[in-house]
Scaffold this active site. Structure first.
Site, short mmCIF file in Angstrom:
data_model
loop_
_atom_site.label_atom_id
_atom_site.label_comp_id
_atom_site.label_asym_id
_atom_site.label_seq_id
_atom_site.Cartn_x
_atom_site.Cartn_y
_atom_site.Cartn_z
N HIS A 17 0.84 -1.21 0.00
CA HIS A 17 0.00 0.00 0.00
C HIS A 17 0.87 1.26 0.00
O HIS A 17 0.62 2.21 -0.74
CB HIS A 17 -0.88 0.06 1.26
CG HIS A 17 -1.93 -1.01 1.35
ND1 HIS A 17 -2.13 -1.77 2.48
CD2 HIS A 17 -2.85 -1.43 0.44
CE1 HIS A 17 -3.13 -2.61 2.27
NE2 HIS A 17 -3.58 -2.42 1.04
N LYS A 41 -15.37 -7.99 3.01
CA LYS A 41 -14.25 -8.49 3.82
C LYS A 41 -14.55 -8.31 5.30
O LYS A 41 -15.14 -7.30 5.69
CB LYS A 41 -12.96 -7.71 3.49
CG LYS A 41 -12.43 -7.95 2.09
CD LYS A 41 -11.16 -7.13 1.90
CE LYS A 41 -10.64 -7.22 0.48
NZ LYS A 41 -9.56 -6.25 0.23
N ARG A 90 -1.83 -5.64 -8.54
CA ARG A 90 -0.76 -6.60 -8.26
C ARG A 90 -0.58 -7.59 -9.40
O ARG A 90 0.54 -7.94 -9.77
CB ARG A 90 -1.07 -7.39 -6.98
CG ARG A 90 -0.87 -6.57 -5.74
CD ARG A 90 -1.45 -7.28 -4.56
NE ARG A 90 -2.90 -7.45 -4.74
CZ ARG A 90 -3.73 -7.73 -3.76
NH1 ARG A 90 -3.28 -7.92 -2.55
NH2 ARG A 90 -5.02 -7.85 -3.99
O1 PNS Z 1 -8.59 -2.45 -0.02
P1 PNS Z 1 -9.92 -2.83 -0.59
O2 PNS Z 1 -10.65 -3.76 0.36
O3 PNS Z 1 -9.84 -3.39 -1.98
O4 PNS Z 1 -10.76 -1.46 -0.68
C1 PNS Z 1 -12.02 -1.45 -1.25
C2 PNS Z 1 -12.72 -0.10 -1.05
C3 PNS Z 1 -12.89 0.20 0.43
C4 PNS Z 1 -11.91 0.98 -1.71
C5 PNS Z 1 -14.08 -0.25 -1.77
O5 PNS Z 1 -14.76 -1.36 -1.25
C6 PNS Z 1 -14.91 1.00 -1.66
O6 PNS Z 1 -14.71 1.94 -2.40
N1 PNS Z 1 -15.86 1.00 -0.71
C7 PNS Z 1 -16.74 2.11 -0.48
C8 PNS Z 1 -18.15 1.81 -0.96
C9 PNS Z 1 -18.25 2.07 -2.45
O7 PNS Z 1 -18.01 3.14 -2.96
N2 PNS Z 1 -18.65 1.00 -3.15
C10 PNS Z 1 -18.79 1.02 -4.58
C11 PNS Z 1 -17.52 0.58 -5.25
S1 PNS Z 1 -17.81 0.39 -6.96
#
Ligand code: PNS
Length: 235
Positions: A17, A41, A90
């Site tokens: 990250h 998650k 990745r």
């Molecule tokens: O590190 P991660 O778990 O891949 O992060 C995912 C995250 C938190 C960036 C994503 O789940 C997110 O943007 N969540 C907020 C809710 C949202 O906007 N959902 C629509 C995504 S298309």
């Protein structure tokens, strides 16, 4: 002013990250690390803990700030007038999901997603794996930021103990006994012995054999023996 958001659940933040955040900080004038919630998650660290770890890890980047968010990422971007989302990729396996999210986010707001390839040394790194290694008492030196080294302290959260292990260059994460907030005296926590490995009961030979198709009762060794017995029986 070019501004971007680096979103993620960061549970916990890894060196992968930080690699992406650092590189985003060279591409944009300002980068906001947005610590959010991934509904698919389960979380180990609370939002406050994740934000604190990120603030500490990103302290060296002058143009990076860290904030939490709980709604849609696009709302977060709109509220701050940010039009770029930076995501690390990745491997090709990340791409399908990330592309879908990028397209969904672009349909919701005026935002573009910029994909940054993860540096090869971190391509295997995932928060979920760090948690798994930590849970079994493994050493995660080099996988998570050095903030614990610098602070010369330990953070014990949700039963996982991030600690110096006696020498400066090694950070170990211990699977703890689950007691949060142990005192100095009770350090280090006892290492857990590994739980017994699960026993495989499924007939695996059918899976491993090339072209044999999925394992099924009809392909098991017992079934083969039964077939041979039937064939050798006199009519
Ligand atoms: O590190 P991660 O778990 O891949 O992060 C995912 C995250 C938190 C960036 C994503 O789940 C997110 O943007 N969540 C907020 C809710 C949202 O906007 N959902 C629509 C995504 S298309």
């Amino acid at each position: 002013m070019r501004r971007a958001v680096c979103p993620g659940s960061f549970d916990p933040v890894t060196n992968g990250h930080i690699d992406i955040v650092g590189r985003a900080s060279t591409l944009f004038d300002e980068v906001v690390v947005a610590v959010g919630v991934n509904k698919s998650k389960s979380r180990l660290f609370t939002a406050d803990e994740r934000i604190e770890m990120l603030r500490e890890s990103c302290a060296g980047f002058a143009n990076v700030t860290v904030e939490g968010f709980s709604g849609l990422l696009t709302t977060f971007c709109e509220e701050r007038g940010i039009h770029a989302i930076v995501k690390g990729l990745r491997a090709v396996s990340d791409f399908d999901y990330e592309l879908q999210m990028a397209q969904m986010n672009a349909s919701l707001a005026d935002v573009e997603t910029v994909f940054v390839p993860t540096s090869p040394e971190y391509s295997f790194l995932a928060s979920s794996l760090v948690k798994e290694v930590a849970t079994f008492g493994g050493d995660v030196s080099g996988l998570v930021p050095d903030f614990v080294h610098e602070r010369r302290s330990r953070v014990q959260m949700r039963g996982v103990h991030f600690s110096m292990s006696g020498h400066d260059k090694s950070l170990e994460v211990y699977a703890g006994s689950g007691s949060v907030g142990k005192t100095e005296d009770s350090w280090p926590p006892p290492r857990r012995s590994n739980p017994p490995l699960p026993t495989l009961t499924a007939p695996c030979r059918g899976v491993a054999r090339r072209g044999a198709g999925p394992a099924s009762p009809g392909r098991s060794r017992a079934a083969g023996r039964r077939r041979r017995r039937r064939r050798s029986r006199p009519p």
